[in-house]
Design a protein around this motif. Structure first.
Motif, PDB file in Angstrom:
ATOM      1  N   ARG A  15     -26.510  32.131 -39.491  1.00 17.20           N
ATOM      2  CA  ARG A  15     -26.575  32.631 -40.860  1.00 17.20           C
ATOM      3  C   ARG A  15     -25.381  33.552 -41.146  1.00 17.20           C
ATOM      4  NH1 ARG A  15     -32.507  35.135 -40.570  1.00 17.20           N
ATOM      5  NH2 ARG A  15     -31.463  36.037 -38.746  1.00 17.20           N
ATOM      6  N   TRP A  16     -25.058  33.699 -42.423  1.00 17.51           N
ATOM      7  CA  TRP A  16     -23.922  34.521 -42.839  1.00 17.51           C
ATOM      8  C   TRP A  16     -24.060  35.949 -42.326  1.00 17.51           C
ATOM      9  CZ3 TRP A  16     -19.229  33.780 -44.899  1.00 17.51           C
ATOM     10  CH2 TRP A  16     -18.564  34.885 -45.444  1.00 17.51           C
ATOM     11  N   ILE A  24     -16.994  35.561 -36.326  1.00 14.73           N
ATOM     12  CA  ILE A  24     -17.811  34.918 -35.290  1.00 14.73           C
ATOM     13  C   ILE A  24     -19.145  35.669 -35.175  1.00 14.73           C
ATOM     14  CG2 ILE A  24     -15.820  34.064 -34.020  1.00 14.73           C
ATOM     15  CD1 ILE A  24     -16.116  36.419 -32.101  1.00 14.73           C
ATOM     16  N   VAL A  25     -20.100  35.062 -34.496  1.00 11.42           N
ATOM     17  CA  VAL A  25     -21.402  35.707 -34.340  1.00 11.42           C
ATOM     18  C   VAL A  25     -21.237  37.009 -33.556  1.00 11.42           C
ATOM     19  CG1 VAL A  25     -23.688  35.513 -33.288  1.00 11.42           C
ATOM     20  CG2 VAL A  25     -22.717  33.562 -34.513  1.00 11.42           C
ATOM     21  N   PHE A  26     -21.787  38.090 -34.121  1.00 10.83           N
ATOM     22  CA  PHE A  26     -21.741  39.384 -33.445  1.00 10.83           C
ATOM     23  C   PHE A  26     -22.509  39.283 -32.132  1.00 10.83           C
ATOM     24  CE2 PHE A  26     -23.791  43.611 -32.798  1.00 10.83           C
ATOM     25  CZ  PHE A  26     -22.637  44.308 -32.466  1.00 10.83           C
ATOM     26  N   ASP A  76     -22.706  28.810 -39.963  1.00 10.18           N
ATOM     27  CA  ASP A  76     -23.239  27.473 -40.228  1.00 10.18           C
ATOM     28  C   ASP A  76     -23.236  26.554 -39.012  1.00 10.18           C
ATOM     29  OD1 ASP A  76     -24.645  26.688 -42.430  1.00 10.18           O
ATOM     30  OD2 ASP A  76     -23.043  25.476 -43.301  1.00 10.18           O
ATOM     31  N   ASP A  77     -22.811  27.051 -37.856  1.00 10.77           N
ATOM     32  CA  ASP A  77     -22.911  26.228 -36.651  1.00 10.77           C
ATOM     33  C   ASP A  77     -24.378  25.909 -36.353  1.00 10.77           C
ATOM     34  OD1 ASP A  77     -20.246  26.039 -36.075  1.00 10.77           O
ATOM     35  OD2 ASP A  77     -20.249  27.533 -34.458  1.00 10.77           O
TER      36      ASP A  77
END
Length: 285
Positions: A15-16, A24-26, A76-77
């Motif tokens: 998610r955003w 990138i994902v935190f 969105d991955d």
């Protein structure tokens, strides 16, 4: 670690709100992903977590969580989170976890859960019954058993499930839920390896050659698994043995896709039953 190493792979989508200034994902969000997948692992074991821990007289606490970051997920991955129990200690459960994007391993984790008194948080021996369920699941065994029987055999457990689902959750009046047909129906009951009843359904003759399935109910913590499908398949298999050529049911509109995936087709227009939208669905046997 590879995807095929895991029997449980929980799908998630980034998610955003989970990405950082680098796009990138935190890193901390991966712990949330793993915890979400652990919930799915308990569902895959057919063990409603809260009720199971209460039954066992303890609870599981995270003792260790070590993550290795090998790649980055982005907004969105589509990800798959793998969970497997690697081994047990006296009071501990050692878990491997992995985050995949396709076949690419992004994150791998080593986690240790300790079974302990829920108040004092002092370690206790992990119950053998839980070890057996986990070992069986990881070995590819079924964690559910569906039995068929009369209301006199399954009525107490099936009735409790139906009361919780139809009366408590959906607000159906009790006098509309119970009918005289229960006494002559064939009832299906799904239980987990602890013997806990989780889902039910019933079958009766509609007209000669056609069986009718109804009162399909799955407890909330177990929805989204294959338990409801196992109950449905057991009833259809028995209908086939009894020589029925077709089975029909009145599906709640919210469950229509579930029955479509099981090979049923809609017949006619939607209608209301007990104040809830339904549609008649049929399937040849």
């Amino acid at each position: 670690m590879k995807r095929q190493d895991f029997r449980l792979l929980e799908p998630l989508r980034v998610r955003w709100a989970e990405i950082d200034a680098q796009g990138i994902v935190f890193n901390g969000h991966y712990l949330t992903y793993l915890d979400t997948a652990m919930s799915a692992y308990w569902r895959a074991l057919a063990l409603p977590y809260a009720d199971t821990m209460k039954r066992l007289g303890g609870d599981l606490f995270v003792r260790r969580a070590a993550l290795d970051y090998l790649g980055s997920a982005r907004y969105d991955d589509r990800l798959d989170i793998g969970i497997r129990c690697r081994e047990f200690g006296n009071s501990s459960m050692k878990v491997d976890a992995a985050v995949f994007r396709g076949d690419q391993l992004l994150v791998q984790a080593d986690m240790v859960y300790v079974f302990a008194d829920p108040v004092a948080q002092t370690p206790q021996r992990l119950p053998d019954a839980l070890r057996d369920v986990v070992h069986g699941f990881e070995a590819g065994q079924s964690v559910i058993e569906v039995s068929l029987g009369a209301w006199s055999e399954h009525g107490d457990a099936a009735g409790a499930i139906r009361h919780q689902v139809f009366i408590d959750e959906q607000g159906i009046p009790a006098d509309m839920e119970w009918d005289a047909a229960d006494g002559s129906c064939l009832h299906a009951l799904a239980r987990n390896r602890f013997g806990m009843p989780l889902a039910t359904g019933r079958m009766l003759e509609h007209v000669p050659g056609v069986a009718k399935i109804g009162r399909m109910a799955v407890l909330r913590p177990m929805r989204g698994t294959q338990i409801g499908r196992q109950v449905l398949d057991a009833l259809m298999a028995e209908a086939r043995k009894l020589g029925y050529r077709e089975v029909l049911l009145h599906a709640q509109l919210s469950a229509e896709n579930f029955y479509l995936r099981a090979g049923f087709q809609r017949r006619g227009q939607p209608f209301e039953e007990a104040g809830i939208g339904h549609v008649e669905m049929v399937r040849p046997l």
